[in-house]
Design a protein around this motif. Structure first.
Motif, short mmCIF file in Angstrom:
data_model
loop_
_atom_site.label_atom_id
_atom_site.label_comp_id
_atom_site.label_asym_id
_atom_site.label_seq_id
_atom_site.Cartn_x
_atom_site.Cartn_y
_atom_site.Cartn_z
N MET A 185 68.08 -18.10 5.17
CA MET A 185 67.92 -19.37 4.61
C MET A 185 66.74 -19.16 3.38
SD MET A 185 68.92 -22.21 6.14
CE MET A 185 67.91 -23.63 6.38
N ARG A 186 65.90 -18.05 4.01
CA ARG A 186 65.06 -17.65 2.85
C ARG A 186 65.46 -17.05 1.72
NH1 ARG A 186 62.16 -13.54 5.37
NH2 ARG A 186 60.98 -15.23 6.69
N VAL A 187 66.52 -16.22 1.86
CA VAL A 187 67.12 -15.48 0.75
C VAL A 187 67.90 -16.44 -0.20
CG1 VAL A 187 69.16 -14.30 0.24
CG2 VAL A 187 67.50 -13.09 1.68
N VAL A 188 68.65 -17.56 0.34
CA VAL A 188 69.25 -18.58 -0.64
C VAL A 188 68.24 -19.52 -1.16
CG1 VAL A 188 70.80 -20.26 -0.33
CG2 VAL A 188 71.11 -18.25 0.85
N SER A 189 67.26 -19.90 -0.57
CA SER A 189 66.25 -20.83 -1.22
C SER A 189 65.39 -19.92 -2.04
CB SER A 189 65.31 -21.43 0.13
OG SER A 189 64.50 -20.31 0.44
N ASN A 226 77.10 -13.06 -3.40
CA ASN A 226 76.63 -11.70 -3.68
C ASN A 226 75.31 -11.10 -2.70
OD1 ASN A 226 78.94 -10.78 -4.97
ND2 ASN A 226 78.08 -11.13 -7.02
N LYS A 227 74.61 -11.79 -2.72
CA LYS A 227 72.95 -11.49 -2.21
C LYS A 227 73.25 -11.69 -0.84
CE LYS A 227 68.59 -10.99 -2.91
NZ LYS A 227 67.94 -10.05 -3.58
N LEU A 228 74.00 -12.73 -0.34
CA LEU A 228 74.31 -12.64 1.09
C LEU A 228 75.25 -11.50 1.48
CD1 LEU A 228 74.96 -16.40 1.50
CD2 LEU A 228 73.12 -15.27 2.65
N ARG A 229 76.20 -11.20 0.92
CA ARG A 229 76.96 -10.21 1.30
C ARG A 229 76.33 -8.85 1.57
NH1 ARG A 229 82.66 -11.66 -1.80
NH2 ARG A 229 83.42 -13.22 -0.17
N ASP A 237 67.91 -13.60 11.86
CA ASP A 237 68.73 -13.58 10.75
C ASP A 237 68.80 -15.00 10.14
OD1 ASP A 237 69.43 -10.76 11.11
OD2 ASP A 237 71.05 -11.14 12.29
N ARG A 238 69.11 -16.00 10.81
CA ARG A 238 69.30 -17.45 9.90
C ARG A 238 67.82 -17.57 9.25
NH1 ARG A 238 71.23 -17.86 15.23
NH2 ARG A 238 73.47 -18.80 15.51
N ARG A 239 66.66 -17.26 9.69
CA ARG A 239 65.71 -17.52 8.86
C ARG A 239 65.71 -16.62 7.62
NH1 ARG A 239 62.52 -17.30 13.89
NH2 ARG A 239 62.06 -15.16 13.19
N LYS A 240 66.25 -15.46 7.84
CA LYS A 240 66.21 -14.49 6.51
C LYS A 240 67.27 -15.04 5.67
CE LYS A 240 66.25 -9.62 5.52
NZ LYS A 240 66.53 -8.28 5.86
N ALA A 246 62.44 -27.32 6.17
CA ALA A 246 62.98 -25.88 5.77
C ALA A 246 62.31 -25.14 4.78
CB ALA A 246 64.38 -26.24 5.39
N TYR A 247 62.07 -25.73 3.86
CA TYR A 247 61.37 -25.20 2.47
C TYR A 247 59.82 -24.88 2.90
CZ TYR A 247 64.94 -26.43 -0.59
OH TYR A 247 66.26 -26.68 -1.30
N GLN A 248 59.22 -25.55 3.75
CA GLN A 248 57.89 -25.00 4.40
C GLN A 248 57.93 -23.73 5.00
OE1 GLN A 248 55.98 -28.61 6.14
NE2 GLN A 248 55.47 -29.18 3.88
N THR A 249 58.89 -23.82 5.93
CA THR A 249 59.18 -22.69 6.88
C THR A 249 59.58 -21.35 6.03
OG1 THR A 249 59.97 -24.08 8.56
CG2 THR A 249 60.38 -22.00 8.97
N TYR A 250 60.22 -21.58 5.10
CA TYR A 250 60.87 -20.35 4.40
C TYR A 250 60.13 -19.82 3.16
CZ TYR A 250 64.56 -21.11 7.70
OH TYR A 250 65.07 -21.22 8.79
N SER A 251 59.14 -20.63 2.81
CA SER A 251 58.54 -20.27 1.55
C SER A 251 57.52 -19.24 1.86
CB SER A 251 57.44 -21.39 0.96
OG SER A 251 56.79 -21.88 1.72
#
Length: 121
Positions: free
Chosen positions: A20-24, A54-57, A15-18, A96-101
């Motif tokens: 971070m990916r959504v927000v980034s 809104n996207k996180l909610r 969930d944390r990775r997801k 973080a950006y390399q992990t979530y791209s």
């Protein structure tokens, strides 16, 4: 420059990775950090906080802790100390950006042409 601190109920690392990916994925995100102890997500940059929340909610229970103007770096005070701290932060943000791209996927389309002289009896 805006700073948004949000408390998000995340259950595990997936969930944390997801999150971070959504927000980034939003444009204008300058930095993104997650305090896993308190489940607080800190976002700063030129972005729309309403869209991010809104996207996180849509996926998780989210509470807004604070929204405000972020600090602009003048670079005049304690340049030596800030440089060392910035390098560590830049490395962490880069990881973080390399992990979530997402990895680009290439699709190939092979056209299937029928021969006009083919007759089925």
């Amino acid at each position: 420059m805006k700073k948004l601190v949000v408390k998000v109920e995340l259950h595990d690392d997936r969930d944390r990775r997801k999150a971070m990916r959504v927000v980034s994925s939003f444009e204008g995100i300058g930095s993104l950090s997650m305090d896993s102890k308190d489940n607080k997500l800190t976002v700063s940059g030129d972005f729309d906080p309403v869209k991010v929340v809104n996207k996180l909610r849509k996926s998780w229970h989210t509470e807004i802790v604070s929204v405000g103007a972020g600090k602009e770096d003048d670079g005049k005070k304690d340049e030596g100390k800030k440089e060392e701290g910035k390098k560590d932060d830049q490395v962490a943000n880069l990881e973080a950006y390399q992990t979530y791209s997402p990895i680009p996927v290439t699709y190939y389309h092979v056209p299937c042409y029928e021969t006009p002289n083919c007759v089925i009896c």
